[in-house]
Write an enzyme that holds these catalytic residues in place. Structure first.
Site, short mmCIF file in Angstrom:
data_model
loop_
_atom_site.label_atom_id
_atom_site.label_comp_id
_atom_site.label_asym_id
_atom_site.label_seq_id
_atom_site.Cartn_x
_atom_site.Cartn_y
_atom_site.Cartn_z
N SER A 66 0.72 -1.12 0.22
CA SER A 66 0.20 0.09 0.12
C SER A 66 0.78 1.23 0.00
O SER A 66 1.90 1.14 0.42
CB SER A 66 -1.00 -0.02 1.33
OG SER A 66 -1.69 1.08 1.46
N ASN A 67 0.10 2.44 -0.63
CA ASN A 67 0.64 3.42 -0.36
C ASN A 67 0.02 4.79 0.38
O ASN A 67 0.18 5.71 0.54
CB ASN A 67 1.15 4.22 -1.57
CG ASN A 67 2.39 3.75 -2.26
OD1 ASN A 67 3.42 3.46 -1.53
ND2 ASN A 67 2.70 3.26 -3.57
N LYS A 108 -3.16 4.03 6.41
CA LYS A 108 -3.05 2.61 6.55
C LYS A 108 -1.52 2.57 7.11
O LYS A 108 -1.23 1.55 8.04
CB LYS A 108 -3.64 1.82 5.30
CG LYS A 108 -3.42 0.35 5.30
CD LYS A 108 -3.74 -0.18 4.14
CE LYS A 108 -5.09 0.08 3.63
NZ LYS A 108 -5.38 -0.92 2.48
N ASP A 164 -6.83 -6.16 2.16
CA ASP A 164 -8.18 -5.49 1.60
C ASP A 164 -9.11 -5.62 2.36
O ASP A 164 -9.57 -6.26 3.51
CB ASP A 164 -8.42 -6.21 0.41
CG ASP A 164 -9.37 -5.72 -0.56
OD1 ASP A 164 -8.88 -4.39 -0.97
OD2 ASP A 164 -10.34 -5.95 -1.12
N GLY A 224 -11.61 7.76 4.83
CA GLY A 224 -12.73 6.87 4.29
C GLY A 224 -14.07 7.16 4.78
O GLY A 224 -14.60 8.18 5.03
N TYR A 225 -14.67 5.78 5.17
CA TYR A 225 -16.09 6.04 6.00
C TYR A 225 -16.23 6.25 7.22
O TYR A 225 -17.21 6.33 7.77
CB TYR A 225 -16.90 4.41 5.28
CG TYR A 225 -17.04 4.48 3.81
CD1 TYR A 225 -18.02 4.96 3.06
CD2 TYR A 225 -16.13 3.65 3.27
CE1 TYR A 225 -18.14 4.79 1.85
CE2 TYR A 225 -16.11 3.16 1.87
CZ TYR A 225 -17.21 3.89 1.19
OH TYR A 225 -17.33 3.38 -0.03
N ASP A 226 -15.15 6.56 7.94
CA ASP A 226 -14.93 6.81 9.39
C ASP A 226 -15.91 7.65 9.98
O ASP A 226 -16.39 7.22 11.03
CB ASP A 226 -13.62 7.12 9.74
CG ASP A 226 -12.71 5.81 9.78
OD1 ASP A 226 -12.70 4.75 9.53
OD2 ASP A 226 -11.33 6.05 9.92
N HIS A 237 -11.21 -2.89 12.64
CA HIS A 237 -11.21 -4.33 11.93
C HIS A 237 -9.81 -4.39 11.67
O HIS A 237 -9.40 -5.59 11.55
CB HIS A 237 -11.95 -4.22 10.40
CG HIS A 237 -11.78 -2.97 9.97
ND1 HIS A 237 -12.06 -1.65 10.30
CD2 HIS A 237 -11.45 -2.58 8.33
CE1 HIS A 237 -11.53 -0.62 9.21
NE2 HIS A 237 -11.48 -1.20 8.37
N ARG A 238 -8.91 -3.32 11.07
CA ARG A 238 -7.69 -3.50 10.95
C ARG A 238 -6.77 -3.74 12.24
O ARG A 238 -5.97 -4.67 12.19
CB ARG A 238 -7.11 -2.43 10.41
CG ARG A 238 -5.50 -2.63 9.88
CD ARG A 238 -5.08 -1.43 8.93
NE ARG A 238 -6.01 -1.48 7.56
CZ ARG A 238 -6.67 -0.33 7.32
NH1 ARG A 238 -6.78 0.68 8.22
NH2 ARG A 238 -7.18 -0.52 6.21
#
Length: 198
Positions: free
Chosen positions: A8-9, A13, A71, A155-157, A182-183
């Site tokens: 990832s970049n 994350k 993912d 994101g959707y946070d 989740h992560r």
């Protein structure tokens, strides 16, 4: 020092993963930091499929370094699991967070709380070497709010509300979020497996 290349970049994350894996004796690098310029096409039908595809493609060019691919995304029950594997490009353009959030709000407009149940899912694949491959998945359940709440996260946070904490992910500190996200849950499982291997 051993290296772990994260497929990832995404700065947010990478930061989360570096924080969560800081106890281990290896350097965590983004693709850019590892000087790998690759864009893997995610053609899987599940988060785990996509994580697996990314990990294997990058491992081929990683010169023996460990590779971690994930993912993740949002699954809304009322929308039959959408946005799902299309979470990052839900509104059509990859990474257009604002448009993705607006589309989600539009599709759930006027729906009662019981139709706004959702979960974030994170699938991770770690390739230590050709013989040692670890696969884990973390999930967290919440509710999609009708308006944006909070300035943190990505994101959707700002729309993902956790009733037991009375906060969205975007209202939590990194430390709070890393524990329950989740992560965070997937990384916890991964850490357990890494401790056995390293």
């Amino acid at each position: 020092m051993k290296k772990l290349i994260v497929a990832s970049n995404n700065d947010h994350k990478i930061k989360e993963i570096k924080e969560m894996l800081s106890q281990f004796p290896f350097e965590v690098l983004s693709l850019k930091e590892a000087s790998l310029n690759i864009d893997v096409e995610e053609t899987g039908s599940t988060f785990m499929d996509n994580a697996d595809i990314k990990a294997n493609e990058i491992f081929k060019i990683a010169n023996g370094d460990m590779v971690l691919a994930d993912d993740s995304g949002l699954s809304v029950e009322f929308l039959d699991g959408a946005p799902g594997v299309f979470s990052a490009r839900f509104a059509g353009v990859h990474g257009d967070t604002s448009a993705n959030n607006e589309k989600l709000l539009y599709l759930l407009d006027g729906e009662k709380e019981e139709n706004r149940k959702a979960k974030f899912i994170c699938a991770m694949v770690l390739i230590v070497n050709e013989d040692e491959i670890v696969k884990v998945q973390g999930e967290v359940e919440g509710i999609i709010t009708a308006e944006f709440r909070g300035e943190k996260g990505f994101g959707y946070d700002p729309l993902f509300y956790l009733p037991e904490y009375n906060k969205t992910f975007a209202q939590m500190s990194n430390k709070e979020k890393n524990v329950i996200s989740h992560r965070g849950r997937a990384l916890d499982k991964l850490k357990g497996e890494l401790e056995k291997l390293i």
